[in-house]
Design an enzyme around this catalytic site. Structure first.
Site, PDB file in Angstrom:
ATOM      1  N   HIS A  42      29.110   7.136  17.280  1.00 32.62           N
ATOM      2  CA  HIS A  42      27.998   7.641  16.467  1.00 32.62           C
ATOM      3  C   HIS A  42      28.527   8.517  15.329  1.00 32.62           C
ATOM      4  O   HIS A  42      28.070   8.414  14.195  1.00 32.62           O
ATOM      5  CB  HIS A  42      27.044   8.485  17.320  1.00 32.62           C
ATOM      6  CG  HIS A  42      26.315   7.726  18.379  1.00 32.62           C
ATOM      7  ND1 HIS A  42      26.338   8.093  19.713  1.00 32.62           N
ATOM      8  CD2 HIS A  42      25.531   6.622  18.316  1.00 32.62           C
ATOM      9  CE1 HIS A  42      25.578   7.256  20.414  1.00 32.62           C
ATOM     10  NE2 HIS A  42      25.096   6.348  19.598  1.00 32.62           N
ATOM     11  N   LYS A  66      12.955   5.134  28.401  1.00 35.27           N
ATOM     12  CA  LYS A  66      14.329   4.744  28.744  1.00 35.27           C
ATOM     13  C   LYS A  66      14.933   5.654  29.816  1.00 35.27           C
ATOM     14  O   LYS A  66      16.069   5.451  30.229  1.00 35.27           O
ATOM     15  CB  LYS A  66      15.218   4.783  27.492  1.00 35.27           C
ATOM     16  CG  LYS A  66      15.120   3.522  26.637  1.00 35.27           C
ATOM     17  CD  LYS A  66      16.317   3.430  25.698  1.00 35.27           C
ATOM     18  CE  LYS A  66      16.306   2.138  24.901  1.00 35.27           C
ATOM     19  NZ  LYS A  66      17.401   2.079  23.931  1.00 35.27           N
ATOM     20  N   ARG A 115      28.288  -3.181  16.506  1.00 37.15           N
ATOM     21  CA  ARG A 115      29.601  -3.262  17.147  1.00 37.15           C
ATOM     22  C   ARG A 115      30.111  -4.678  17.255  1.00 37.15           C
ATOM     23  O   ARG A 115      31.190  -5.007  16.842  1.00 37.15           O
ATOM     24  CB  ARG A 115      29.518  -2.661  18.562  1.00 37.15           C
ATOM     25  CG  ARG A 115      29.442  -1.170  18.586  1.00 37.15           C
ATOM     26  CD  ARG A 115      29.080  -0.676  19.942  1.00 37.15           C
ATOM     27  NE  ARG A 115      27.798  -1.259  20.363  1.00 37.15           N
ATOM     28  CZ  ARG A 115      27.151  -0.925  21.456  1.00 37.15           C
ATOM     29  NH1 ARG A 115      27.672  -0.046  22.268  1.00 37.15           N
ATOM     30  NH2 ARG A 115      25.992  -1.457  21.755  1.00 37.15           N
ATOM     31  N   SER A 153      27.097   4.681  24.729  1.00 37.06           N
ATOM     32  CA  SER A 153      26.682   5.827  25.551  1.00 37.06           C
ATOM     33  C   SER A 153      26.563   5.404  27.008  1.00 37.06           C
ATOM     34  O   SER A 153      26.912   6.160  27.924  1.00 37.06           O
ATOM     35  CB  SER A 153      25.336   6.373  25.070  1.00 37.06           C
ATOM     36  OG  SER A 153      25.441   6.819  23.753  1.00 37.06           O
TER      37      SER A 153
HETATM   38  O1  PNS Z   1      20.200   4.140  20.412  1.00 39.13           O
HETATM   39  P1  PNS Z   1      19.153   3.095  20.662  1.00 39.13           P
HETATM   40  O2  PNS Z   1      18.532   3.306  22.027  1.00 39.13           O
HETATM   41  O3  PNS Z   1      19.677   1.697  20.465  1.00 39.13           O
HETATM   42  O4  PNS Z   1      17.991   3.330  19.570  1.00 39.13           O
HETATM   43  C1  PNS Z   1      16.847   2.516  19.565  1.00 39.13           C
HETATM   44  C2  PNS Z   1      15.788   3.105  18.626  1.00 39.13           C
HETATM   45  C3  PNS Z   1      15.427   4.499  19.058  1.00 39.13           C
HETATM   46  C4  PNS Z   1      16.323   3.158  17.212  1.00 39.13           C
HETATM   47  C5  PNS Z   1      14.539   2.156  18.696  1.00 39.13           C
HETATM   48  O5  PNS Z   1      14.132   2.044  20.007  1.00 39.13           O
HETATM   49  C6  PNS Z   1      13.392   2.668  17.834  1.00 39.13           C
HETATM   50  O6  PNS Z   1      13.398   2.526  16.643  1.00 39.13           O
HETATM   51  N1  PNS Z   1      12.374   3.271  18.484  1.00 39.13           N
HETATM   52  C7  PNS Z   1      11.217   3.792  17.809  1.00 39.13           C
HETATM   53  C8  PNS Z   1       9.971   2.946  18.078  1.00 39.13           C
HETATM   54  C9  PNS Z   1       9.860   1.816  17.096  1.00 39.13           C
HETATM   55  O7  PNS Z   1       9.771   2.004  15.898  1.00 39.13           O
HETATM   56  N2  PNS Z   1       9.859   0.599  17.618  1.00 39.13           N
HETATM   57  C10 PNS Z   1       9.789  -0.600  16.826  1.00 39.13           C
HETATM   58  C11 PNS Z   1      11.192  -1.049  16.425  1.00 39.13           C
HETATM   59  S1  PNS Z   1      11.149  -2.751  16.134  1.00 39.13           S
END
Ligand code: PNS
Length: 184
Positions: A42, A66, A115, A153
Site C-alpha cells: 500500500h 468484511k 498485483r 493484507s
Molecule cells: O482493500 P479492498 O478491500 O480491496 O477495498 C475494496 C473497496 C473498499 C475499495 C471497495 O469495496 C469499495 O469501493 N467499497 C465502497 C462501496 C462501493 O462503492 N461499492 C461499489 C464498488 S463497485
C-alpha cells in the site's frame, strides 16, 4: 491547505490573492481500501500516486461486512502513523459508495494497486461499475514494486496468526499491532 484556499496563485499583477479550492485545478485522487492492515505494498502505491497528483486521499472503507481484524480507528491510526506525514497525502475514512465519496472530495480519480492477473477480474468489474455510477471519476491502476506482487493484507494476517515473521512486509508499528492481536 487548511483554510479552503489553494496556496499557489501567481498573479500577473505582482501580488497574490487566494483562489477558493473549488475553483482551483487541484488534481486529487482517492486511494480507497480496507487497509486491514496497511502493508508495504500500500505504501508503495501511495508513493507512486502522490507523484502523479496534487493530493492523494487514502480512504479507509468502514467495510463492517468484511469483519476486519482491526477496527476502523486502528486501521486509521496505523495509516496515520505510516503515511500521515507524507507530503500531499491525507488519511480519511468513508462509508457508502466510493464514487459519492470521490464526488464529495472533488476528486477526479480513484487509484487501485494491481498485483497480478488474479486481481484483474474483480478490479475490472469494480472500475466499470464505478464508471457507470459516475463517469467523471476515472480509475487508474498502478503496479507496485515486483517484490510486493504476492503481498496482501490477508496473507500478512495469516502469517502473523501462525507466528511467522512479517517485518519485511509491513512497517514496524503494523508488525507490533499484529503480534499484539495474535498474542491475546
Ligand atoms: O482493500 P479492498 O478491500 O480491496 O477495498 C475494496 C473497496 C473498499 C475499495 C471497495 O469495496 C469499495 O469501493 N467499497 C465502497 C462501496 C462501493 O462503492 N461499492 C461499489 C464498488 S463497485
Amino acid at each position: 491547505m487548511t483554510n479552503g484556499f489553494a496556496p499557489l496563485n501567481h498573479s500577473p499583477f505582482g501580488f497574490h490573492f487566494p483562489i477558493p479550492l473549488r475553483f482551483s485545478r487541484m488534481r486529487r485522487a482517492i486511494y480507497p481500501g480496507s487497509f486491514d492492515p496497511v502493508t508495504n505494498r500500500h505504501l508503495d502505491v501511495i508513493e507512486r500516486a502522490r507523484k502523479l497528483f496534487d493530493e492523494v486521499v487514502v480512504a479507509v472503507a468502514h467495510n463492517d461486512e468484511k469483519q476486519p481484524l482491526f477496527s476502523l480507528e486502528q486501521r486509521l491510526d496505523l495509516l496515520r502513523e505510516t503515511a500521515g506525514r507524507i507530503e500531499n497525502v491525507r488519511i480519511a475514512e468513508f462509508s457508502g459508495l466510493l464514487v459519492e465519496f470521490a464526488r464529495a472530495q472533488n476528486a477526479g480519480a480513484v487509484i487501485r494497486g494491481l498485483r497480478a492477473v488474479s486481481d484483474f477480474e474483480f478490479e475490472f468489474q469494480m472500475a466499470l461499475m464505478n464508471r457507470n455510477l459516475n463517469a467523471a471519476v476515472e480509475t487508474i491502476f498502478l503496479m507496485p514494486k515486483e517484490e510486493y506482487t504476492y503481498l496482501s493484507s490477508r496473507i500478512v494476517k495469516e502469517i502473523a496468526r501462525l507466528g511467522g515473521n512479517v517485518s519485511t512486509f509491513v512497517p514496524g508499528c503494523v508488525a507490533k499491532a499484529l503480534s499484539g492481536k495474535f498474542s491475546q
